[in-house]
Design a protein around this motif. Sequence first.
Motif, PDB file in Angstrom:
ATOM      1  N   ASN A 132     -25.400 -29.656  45.014  1.00  0.00           N
ATOM      2  CA  ASN A 132     -26.265 -30.757  44.574  1.00  0.00           C
ATOM      3  C   ASN A 132     -26.317 -31.846  45.649  1.00  0.00           C
ATOM      4  N   ILE A 133     -27.354 -31.792  46.497  1.00  0.00           N
ATOM      5  CA  ILE A 133     -27.474 -32.730  47.615  1.00  0.00           C
ATOM      6  C   ILE A 133     -27.590 -34.181  47.146  1.00  0.00           C
ATOM      7  N   PRO A 134     -28.466 -34.501  46.188  1.00  0.00           N
ATOM      8  CA  PRO A 134     -28.561 -35.916  45.787  1.00  0.00           C
ATOM      9  C   PRO A 134     -27.258 -36.462  45.205  1.00  0.00           C
TER      10      PRO A 134
ATOM     11  N   LEU B 250     -24.849 -36.921  48.200  1.00  0.00           N
ATOM     12  CA  LEU B 250     -25.265 -38.051  49.024  1.00  0.00           C
ATOM     13  C   LEU B 250     -25.014 -39.371  48.302  1.00  0.00           C
ATOM     14  N   GLY B 251     -25.344 -39.410  47.009  1.00  0.00           N
ATOM     15  CA  GLY B 251     -25.115 -40.626  46.224  1.00  0.00           C
ATOM     16  C   GLY B 251     -23.648 -40.993  46.168  1.00  0.00           C
TER      17      GLY B 251
ATOM     18  N   PRO C  53     -29.986 -41.472  44.291  1.00  0.00           N
ATOM     19  CA  PRO C  53     -29.869 -41.504  42.836  1.00  0.00           C
ATOM     20  C   PRO C  53     -29.269 -42.820  42.356  1.00  0.00           C
ATOM     21  N   VAL C  54     -29.602 -43.185  41.150  1.00  0.00           N
ATOM     22  CA  VAL C  54     -29.035 -44.387  40.535  1.00  0.00           C
ATOM     23  C   VAL C  54     -27.572 -44.107  40.168  1.00  0.00           C
TER      24      VAL C  54
ATOM     25  N   PHE D 191     -24.400 -40.576  36.181  1.00  0.00           N
ATOM     26  CA  PHE D 191     -24.073 -40.098  37.529  1.00  0.00           C
ATOM     27  C   PHE D 191     -22.552 -39.966  37.680  1.00  0.00           C
ATOM     28  N   LYS D 192     -21.828 -40.994  37.277  1.00  0.00           N
ATOM     29  CA  LYS D 192     -20.374 -40.995  37.422  1.00  0.00           C
ATOM     30  C   LYS D 192     -19.714 -39.887  36.614  1.00  0.00           C
TER      31      LYS D 192
END
Length: 260
Positions: A205-207, A210-211, A242-243, A248-249
Amino acid sequence: MEYVALGKTNLLVSRTAFGAMSLDCKEIEAYGDKAEEKVCSLVHQAYDGGINFFDTAHSTPVCEKRLGKALHGIRKDVLLATKTDACDAKSLQKDLPESLFALETDSIDLYQLENPPFLPVKNGSDGLYDVLVSLKKQGIIKHFGIVTENLELAREAILSGLYETVQFSFNMISSDVTENLVNLCDENDVGCIAMQPLNGGIVKNIPLALGFLQQYENVIPVWGTHTQEELGQILYFNDHPPVIDEKFKQEVKRIRQFFN
């Protein structure tokens, strides 16, 4: 593209760096006689996307040579890093001219010792550190650092005050010990360069990857890209990160727990 100071150096580098140690990968070699043309397209795509920091190694001479050709015409506008795996001054003094010739340049912005079995220090019997200082005074190399997979050696290098940058593997599934090294770099104003941001392809998962890394303002990830499509994704998500919210966390936590 965001640009940040690389530790105590005066280098202002793009937050996304181009890892050129894979310019002889199977995806590029598949182009046969047009492989170097494909490398040129890849490098210029990175440059046009705002990347100004390119990292390679003497241990991959084909990649050094291809990068040198691809940077023709834009060398003065980029920051160039390469490495030597020399374990003594004599070997380093042989490697550096070969790298300069391959890269078609008269100086290296960041010269790195690659996976040394020990930490070279002032007046060491190996002579490595002293020759690096001499080369820097001559302007042949502008800055120097260490690349290592040995976390204890990385810690020693950071605390020694002798090296301007330290490069080691760091990504979203790295251990807390590695994360502590990132913070230690920040505390000691040592440039922190992250190898293997996708952990050698384990992270897909690149995003997300990166995030995660962009949460650390002192970290410069070196992305080894094999195709223009892959590089395009990295550049896109660099510009549209990404936010970092609770969702996300939680996803990062889930993946870290799975691998650790």
